[in-house]
Every structure is written in C-alpha cells, then in structure tokens.
Design an enzyme around this catalytic site. Sequence first.
Site, PDB file in Angstrom:
ATOM      1  N   ILE A 145     -21.987  -6.095  15.690  1.00 56.38           N
ATOM      2  CA  ILE A 145     -21.806  -4.849  16.396  1.00 56.38           C
ATOM      3  C   ILE A 145     -20.300  -4.685  16.536  1.00 56.38           C
ATOM      4  O   ILE A 145     -19.650  -5.376  17.299  1.00 56.38           O
ATOM      5  CB  ILE A 145     -22.503  -4.890  17.737  1.00 56.38           C
ATOM      6  CG1 ILE A 145     -23.967  -5.197  17.487  1.00 56.38           C
ATOM      7  CG2 ILE A 145     -22.345  -3.576  18.450  1.00 56.38           C
ATOM      8  CD1 ILE A 145     -24.634  -5.809  18.630  1.00 56.38           C
ATOM      9  N   LYS A 146     -19.805  -3.834  15.699  1.00 60.40           N
ATOM     10  CA  LYS A 146     -18.357  -3.715  15.636  1.00 60.40           C
ATOM     11  C   LYS A 146     -17.878  -2.913  16.843  1.00 60.40           C
ATOM     12  O   LYS A 146     -18.232  -1.767  17.008  1.00 60.40           O
ATOM     13  CB  LYS A 146     -17.980  -2.998  14.343  1.00 60.40           C
ATOM     14  CG  LYS A 146     -16.547  -3.107  14.013  1.00 60.40           C
ATOM     15  CD  LYS A 146     -16.376  -4.094  12.892  1.00 60.40           C
ATOM     16  CE  LYS A 146     -14.923  -4.488  12.789  1.00 60.40           C
ATOM     17  NZ  LYS A 146     -14.710  -5.435  11.743  1.00 60.40           N
ATOM     18  N   ASP A 147     -17.058  -3.516  17.635  1.00 59.98           N
ATOM     19  CA  ASP A 147     -16.510  -2.791  18.762  1.00 59.98           C
ATOM     20  C   ASP A 147     -15.005  -2.760  18.634  1.00 59.98           C
ATOM     21  O   ASP A 147     -14.343  -3.770  18.795  1.00 59.98           O
ATOM     22  CB  ASP A 147     -16.879  -3.475  20.073  1.00 59.98           C
ATOM     23  CG  ASP A 147     -18.350  -3.328  20.359  1.00 59.98           C
ATOM     24  OD1 ASP A 147     -18.871  -2.238  20.113  1.00 59.98           O
ATOM     25  OD2 ASP A 147     -18.953  -4.297  20.810  1.00 59.98           O
TER      26      ASP A 147
END
Lengths: 629, 690
Positions: free
Chosen positions: A23-25
């Site tokens: 989950i690219k944040d």
Amino acid sequence: MDYDPDDLFRDDDEDNENEFYQIKDATKELAVYLIDASPKMFIPQNEREDGQEETHFYIVVNSVAQALRTQIINRSYDEIAIVFFNTREKNNLQDLSNVYVFNVPDREQLDRPTARLVKEITHVGETFISKIGSQYGIISGSRENSLYSAIWVAQALLRKGSVKNTDKRMLLFTDEDDPFGGIRGMAKTDMTRTTIQRAKDAQDFGISIELLPISGTDQQFNISLFYADLLGLEGEEVAQFIPLAGEKFQDMTDQLRKRMFKKRRVRRITFSITDGVSIELNTYALLRPALPGSITWLDSVTNIPLKSERSYICADTGALLQEPVKRFYPYRNGNVLFSVQELADVKRLATGHLRLLGFKPLSCLKEYHNLRPSTFLFPSDEEIAGSTCLFVALHRSMLRLKRFAVAFYGSSAHPQLVALVAQDEITNPSGQVEPPGMHMIYLPYSDDIRHPEEVHTPADVTPCPRATDDQVEKAAALLKRVDLKDFSVCQFSNPALQRHYALLEAFALGEDEMPQTVDETLPDEEGMSRPGIVKAVEEFKTAVYGENYDQEEAEKAKSSGSDASKKRKAAAEHAAKESSRYNWDELVDSGKLKDLTVVELKYYLTAHNLPVTGKKEALISRILAHLGK
Amino acid sequence: MARNKEALLLLIDVSPPMHRLLPEVEKLCSMLIQKKLIYSKSDEVGIVIFGTEETENELMVEVGGYEHVMVFWHVKVVDIDLFKALHKLPRGNTVGDFLDALVVGLDMLLKKFGPTNKGKQRLCLITSAQHLTKEPYEGTKEDQVDAISAQMKAHGIRLDCIIVRGKLTVPVDQKIIEENDQLLNRFSKKTNAKVVHVDNPISLCGALRTRNVSPVTIFRGDLELTSLMKIKVWVYKKTSVEKLPTLKKYSEEAPPTDKYASREVKVDYEYKSLDDSSKVVPPEQRIKGYRYGPQVVPISSAEWEAVKFKPEKGVKLLGFTDASNIMRHHYMKDVYVVIPEPGHVKAIVAVSAVAKAMKDLNKVAIMRCVWRQGQANVSIGLLTPNISSMDNVPDSFYLNILPFAEDIREFQFPSFSNFPSSLQPNKEQQVAADNFVTSLDLASPDKEEALKPDLTPNPVLERFYEFLELKAKQPDAEVPPLDRSFKQITEPDPELFSKSKTVLDVIRNKFVLKENPKIKKSTRRLWRDKPSTSNEREDLQEEGPEIESGDVTRSSLVKKVDEIGNLTPIQDFEAMMARRDSPIWVSKAIKGMKVFIYDLLENSYKGDTCDQAVECLIALRRGCILEQEPAEFNQFMQYLCHKCKENDLKEFLKLLRTRQITLISKKEAEDSSVEEDAAKNFLVKTEAVD
C-alpha cells in the site's frame, strides 16, 4: 508544476504487479498521543490475573505500546510523540506546567518510533509516579490549564512537515469527561472557551483531534459535557460518537487499532454501469499481507549501508550494456523480439476502469474463485454527483436478491474479471466490524484453474468410496464438539512477524536474552484432550478406520515404505558393507586415501551418513574431518 | 517416451450444425498446438474429422462401414505444418456420428501404441451431438458405449467431450439430443471421461486446457484432526495465475551473422560502499541489516538462523466454525485443494465423512498449515467441503488462506443509512435498481452460465500467443487488436444489454449523474464511456494520453489549489488567496501570479497575451487590496512598467491606461506608501516618459 506525490504514485504503480501488495503511501502521518495522567487515571479498577491492579493509565499505556509495535510493522515511516498531561514534572519546549513530553535518547520528540521508545513506554508505568508524577493540572484558584497546555504543546510538535503530504493528528486519551468540573464561575467559562478555541486553532491548521475516552465502571463517559464542543461535533454526531463500551484493555486496543491508521484510498476508479451511466468509486486495500521489512545490506566492518549496482552484460561478447529494452522469446527455431512497449500493449485490453457485465446469484461464486486479496469499493460524489445514490441502490438490490456483479477490471498489469460482492454493514458494541460497500474479488480465468483432484482417478472405474450416513453422523458429532464459537479472522497474529520484530527489538537494544513470543496459531492441545472431544474423535475414528488402524498404518509404513526410501536404504546397506572392507585409518595414515576412486570414497561417506557432494578433495577432507585427523 | 509426454487425438465434428463454431474450434486447436510447440514439443497429436462427404480411415478399409469419418492428420509429433493445417479445417455436409469417430480414434491409438503409454493417451471429442448415431450391428448403443469404454479403460485412454450446441438455429429433435447426451454421460460413468457442455464461443475456447501443467503436490502427509486422529492427504494448488512466459533480455552486441550467439543478457549485482563507489564489497564482508522503524539492525545469518521462527511441518486442525463467521472477501491467495491420499480407501472415506458433515452443518474448518519443514511462516487455512459430482472422483476440501490480524486494516466508513436522504435512493430508484440487477442476468436457469471462470480463457494470453505467431512471420508486426469473440469478456454483451433496454433507460432516467463542473472536458470524456462498438485500438490511441492529463488536472482540483495553472489562473489565484490553512498561501499566491504575468508578457508575440495579462493584473490588484499587501503590488507594477518600456510593450501600457489600473493608494490600503494623487499620476507619468 509540482504534482501531488500521492497522485503521481498512484498512476505509476499500476504497472507493477508487486505494487498491488504494497500500500503505497507517499504521505506521512504525524501523530501525538496525548495521555491524561491525572490521579483519577491511577485509581485501581480491577485486578489483573497476575495480581497487579489495572488502572486506566495502565490500559492506555499498554494499548499505545501495542499500537506502536503494530505501526513499526505496518507504517514505520510515520512519526509520533507521546505527551502526558496532568503530570507533576514538566518537560516541553514551551516550559508549560503539568505537561510532560516523553522521549528516549537519540530521538527527536516527534520522530519515528524506535526500539528503545517502544520498550520504555511499555515499562513507563513502573517508574511513572516517582519520575514524572501525577497531579491535577486544573484546580480552582489557579490559572493553570493543563488540557490547554497539552494541546498547545502537541500543536507545536506537529508544526513539522508540510500540510500537503502529511496527516497530522492528536489522539487524546482521558477518563475525565468534564475537565473543568472542579472550578466555578467566570474562571470556568473562560477556561472552557480558551481551550475550545485552542483546539479549533489546531484543527484550522489541519490537525485532527481524536478522542479515545475511557468510561468508569459506575459511570459512562459523557461526551456532551465538554468534549463534543472541543471536537466540534454537532447534532447527530454527538449521539453517534460511541464511547467505549467496556473499559478493558482489549477494548482500548481494538479501538486504537481502528483509529491508528488514517483511511486512505488506493485509487479512484470509474465504474461504467452501461453506456452513458458511470459512477465514481474509491478503492481501498483493507486486506494485504503484512511482510517483514526489507533487508539492507551492510558492510560488516563499518555497519554502513551498501548501495547495490546493477550492470547488464552481454552473454556473448561480455560487453557492458545499457538496460536492454528488448525482450526475446525462442520460438520456431528463431528468436522473436518484443519491445517493452509492445508487451505492455498486449496486456492492455480496455481503457475503462471497471465495466459492469451483469449479475449472478451468489452460489455461482465458488470457493476456488480466488487469486489475490480483495479490494474494497466505496462510492464518492466528488467527481460525479449521484454516484453514491446509484451505488447504494445497487448495493441494496444485490444484498436483497443475493446476487453479485461480474465486471471487467481493465488494470494495465493484470486485466481480469472480478466479482463485486455487496457487504452489509456489521457493527458490534465497540463499533463497526464490517463497513458497508462492495468487495472486489479477483476471478481466475480457465487457464488459472487446475483439476488435480481428477488426476488420480483410479484406472478401474469403480465408483469412489463414500462415507456412509453413520460415518457422516459421527463426523458431525465431532464437528459440534470442536467448535470455535466466536471465531474471527483477526484473532491470530502472525507468529513469524511477531517473532521477527520482537527479535529485532532485542537485537537493537543489545539485549542478551532473546524474547519468547507466543504462537497463537498452535492448536489448543489442552482443549482437544478434553474427554468429550477425545470420545468423539475415538468414535469417529473407529467408524471410518475400524479398529487397529494405527497398527495397520505402522506396519504398512514398515513393510512398504516408498520406493525411493527403500532404494536409499538398500544403498546405505550396500555402502556400509563395502565401506567395512577398507581399513580407513590405515589408508589415511599411509596417505593412500587419495588413491581411492570417488566411488570408493563415497562408500565411507554414505555409510557414515555424510554428504556425498563436492569434488574429490572435498570428499577426502570430509573423511579426514570425520576421522578426526 | 518423456515422462509427461502425451498423445492426443482430436475428434472434430465438422457437420453443418458445427459450421458456425468452427472458426472458434480452429482457434482453440491452433492455440493448443501452439502451446504444445512451446511447452511440450515432443507431444504427439492427430486429428480425425467427421461429418464429411469423404471417408478415409483404416477401419473402413479393413471392416467396412465408418463412413464420413476422415483422418485429417495422423498421430505424430507436433510440428508447424499441423499448426498451419488447422487454420483450414474442411467443412462437411453430412451427419456426424460421434460413436463412429470414437471407434476410429480408438483404433488409431491402439494400432499406434499398442499396450504402451498407458495413461498418456487422450481422445478429445468436439461435437454438437445433434445427429442420430447409427444402430450398431449387434447389441444396443449402450452396449457399444460400454465396449468402447472397456477398451479405453484397459489402455488407460482418457476422454474429454466438449458438446457445443449454442443457440439451435434449426429445430432439432429433442429425443436425439437426449439420447446422445445420455450416451456421452455414460462414458463418464464407465471410463475416465469428462463431459462439458458449452454454448458460446468464449466458453468453447476455455473448455479445453490448452496447456498441460502436471500438478505437483505442495504437501503430502497427515491432516491432523487431533493428535489421536490423522488423515493421509495430498495438497495441490487449485488455482494459480498462468502468467505470460518469461522473456529474456535481448543483447544486440553479437554480430547478426553469428548463428550460435545466445543473445542473452546477464545481470550482475555489485555492492559498493556509499562513500567510495570504486570499492566493491565482497559477499563475505556483507551482513544483512533488518529494519526496525528508523533503525537498521545488523544480524548475521547464523545468529538469525538460531533464533528465528521455525514452525514444525504439519497441517493441524484448530477447530470448526460456522461458515457465516468467515467473510468471502477475507480469502487472501490462490486456492489449494486437499485430497485424500490416492488409493488410500480409509483416507478417502474419512475425508468424505468430514466433508459431508461440514456441508450438512454448514461448517468450515480452520487449520494451521506448514507445508514444508523449514518454511519461514505458518498460514491459517480455511477448509471448505468439495463434494464431488463425479462418481470416480473422491470428495475433497478446498483450502483458502485467511489473513492474520496484522494484514487487516480496519478503516471506518459511514453507514449508508446515515447518509442524507439526497444520497439515498428513493423507492422508485430502488425498484429500478432491483429490476436492473434481476434483468442483467448472466446465469439464467435456462441457459449456460455466461462468463463462468472455469470456461473463460485469459484474453491477454490468447493475444500474446497470436502476436508471437505473427511476429515470428513478420518481425515488425503490430500488436493485433483483441479478437472479436474475446470482446465478450471485456465488454458487456450487446445482446443482453439490448434485451434489457427498457430497464437500462429507467436507470438512466431515474438516477441523475452530474459531473463536477470544475472538471475539465478531457476527464469528462473519460467517464462518459465510449460506445462499445468502437474499435479498442482506436480508443487506446485516443484516450491513452488523455487519461494522464485528465488525472493530473483532476487531482489538482480535488486537492486544494496550491499553484497557479495556465488554464484558470485567476480562479487559482483567488482560491489560493482564500486558503486559510496556512499564512504562506497569500504570499505564495501573489508570488505565483507575478511570475505568471511576467511570463505572459515575456512570451508575448506582438502583444497577443496582453489582454490576459491585464486581467490577471486586475485580479492581483484586487487581491492585494483585500489582503492589505499594497507594497507587493506597487513594486511589481513599477517594475512592470519599467520592463515594458524596455521591451517595447506599449500595447500593454496602453491597456493599463484604458482600464485605469494604477498603484494602490493609501486610501485603498492603509500600508501603502503612495498617496492617492501620486497613484493616479503614475500612469500619466509613464506616458510622459514615452
């Protein structure tokens, strides 16, 4: 132009299959845990199993410690600070009384959590009273306002980082629903007003304030006394704010787990329902496997990270190349060349995001129709007004008619059919358990489904044996005995991950003793050996296996064994026999070992159960080592 | 014969009812051959067609009969000629008797292989089974089926039957159909046969596995109910994504004439210290660093090995629970199947008993799974019963992987019931939605379920192999458009949607969808989907770049405005000035606007941008008065006038005068150092100068 990094990443990551699982944040989260340390928090509530008294303070500090451990696993880039208020001592840049910013060496006050911080916060309770002390900060006759100061300190800490790509939050833990209840008159209104104003100012700066109240045994936390105003809740929102039902550690931990991460959408997609009718959806990754952090190679002498460099070398000429852009595949006595772009084009099937194809009854969604973790869909009216309304209508129809939607999801990495399964909201007293919305389940193609169960069909096609009704009945009795009543998928933490981080914590702090972690996934041996269960098992076993099954199996294993193991055994026996013909000690002493052939050397190794791999020298040195020479 | 080598004989019905579907059959078979050419080059394939005018088979010569059955390709190792030949299967115009074809096929296999290659031979029958089969010379048709079955069983020959009917164009005798279906089903009872009914081209392509992957167990051992009771099982993968074949990187270094060049590229990794990039650190001097928050903890592999989590191999029951306690969307991975150890009768019965009990009570089992010794982690498995529908296949379990607590993110979402009524559907809308969901039915009881995953092939793979073949012939070929019949997977079925036209119209009318007016046209085009008839490739080229630009503008609108863009500079400026979340926005906005105006003038050609520049300047002036920043404007104005004179932009100055744009005076903004008169005279002064 400077793009919002969040959006940029969102478009890029589509191309990478692996990105699906991360989950690219791009955004960072800054959080201040504001913990009330007033004497009220230290009133013993109930006794724990180990005889120690449980206080609200204990509950909060331990939940926070647990939350930090979770954070290290999931989002170690976020920064946090821990601030106690209503303390005797003070420790803050503004030099305000009754506020204590808790920290450990080698760390800024607002920083990523370190092993030491996690450890010390876990044990802060032991020395808290002596070192930091608890003392009411708001007393009549004094101008001090510890809550005001605490918010001020927290706000100052959160000044770091730009507004654009950071989320800033305060999480306030208290069991006092009326902090200014002890004072009267002008002083009270004044203090209430200024504190609320301070909170409002903080909110204006993009800092959100979240309250995690603790109710006493005798009395519920009354949000409307003061905190509704502080949080800016209005009307219905006040009624909807659910204070913690119980006051147990587990409740607080659950609550914190739900609030710990800010909700983030992964992508915004268009759901085309039919020509000219499209709605807007946000996708969320509620479920992705948590993995241990990546490793970094270090120089073992200096412990400084190394950088890795990749180079491409032509296998034919040995020349150094730029990153090749062409791929080839040997086909039909030649090589077929593809450019990276062409390969991407092959995968591109539809430009649309998500396109509805129709509906099917839920029974058509089989257990094996699964490939990856699902993605959650929730409507948004931001771009296309009316999306929510249509989504809710479809959602309700699908629930009522027990149908799911089949759609085509045209992502560029793996375009595929998906099932959209409507999920009704499920709540329990401590809050939402399942949010309302749709889950997108990735469906396999026929190429992805295998039929191994059909491979071993016996050559003589006598119908396969099935269980009789009596056997099924016995099995049913067993099923009822070994029943997990309130099973929930959240009940197991990942033992490997827990051990991984517990070990790292110990290594990081240079501890000698390695921590023990509990593997929650082990079967409950004790429960399984209860007489009722044992009896049910025995009955079932006799019903399907008959008497003496274990002996039969043991004999079978002894007599037959697999062919391979039989062979191995025979070889070992042969080797032992051969090996005994040589006088190995003498051979070694006379230096004649090297005159033997590899086959002969291997007799010795096999006979003594040693590895037989490697060159002749390796074999010889292994024999020498074994003989102790 | 190689271990996994297979001999396959295709029996293809080419009688008139099949003509419509033959293109798909050709495609399916050529895909099959192509994949064999790639993955299993030594497999042998033959083709028999039936329903042809001509007759050509050995049985006819030897014993007579067996008319209209033609050996199209003798069983031999696959080659490219077969692949080519498949593109033009002859069309027949007589009746197709599949029993005759089966006998001919069986005879061919028996003659070729005799008693060898047991279990490695397969017959694949593709037929519409609409014609009456001939009465045998002796006994009943059932007897004949049994005789064929017995032969097949004796020689370990498998049979796949694909019955293709589609929509029946000509009225057909239901009796014949029923009889044929019964005969074919009889095979699956008597021998190793599988019967699949398909009624559309897409399912036909998915009905036959074009690539044979020999299954590999990932676990063999005990399924432990408790320490007292164990069941011997094997575990296989049930689903696993079939990816595109791995392509190698291509090197152009070797001369094109070099026939023996491998053309491969080796990838080398070197680890270098950060400060001295010339120094390569050898592997033995490296140590793994593990991340713990901001820290990197160096731990040698020996140390790590000694303490790390090491679960014992085994599959153990944790307990049973109601199926309703498990959410379908919690399944994490591809799926496994747990079968009782083949041939172990007691295990087969035990699995059957547990599976049936689970099904009866609607329960599932939770397992702890460690497939191999030395595996790094455990997984929590969910067993669900799979009661076999085929007589000769034992009952088994499906096993799905469930998440751990760490894998779940418990985001909170608002309840739909708490939404304001404007966001909730009213009664009429709900009825419309109900009708919509009911009418767009992909699994109506009177038809074969459409888009069944088990019968839907992957269009990307199909396209890749088609492209591969194209490129092999013509290296500069372009990516072919998606085959028409595969559009059914990516796009709504026009037939189904047009049948439900009234329902769709109601949806269109009852639900008002309005795009946010702030969104630019390009994005609007995106969400208003194209009519599905247009060619996909065109869409691609047209929309490709637009998506990107659309997304960028969209994101800047969704987020608060934080810079001045080219399209709506004045709005952007005002939005930024109005932002109150930080004081920096005002100065940022003013600065941004100045740069923008300056750029406009700088890039102006014969004053073509003057109008816009003046408009912007007016906005800037208004903003500066509002925010009490007169100095910012006045200085800029003076600078501009100076610049204009230098750069010969009299047009702009003239405009300023006509629009009466002056400095900000003390009257307008307290902080200004310019008196009212001086402000008014400013432009006069500039005029005087020029």
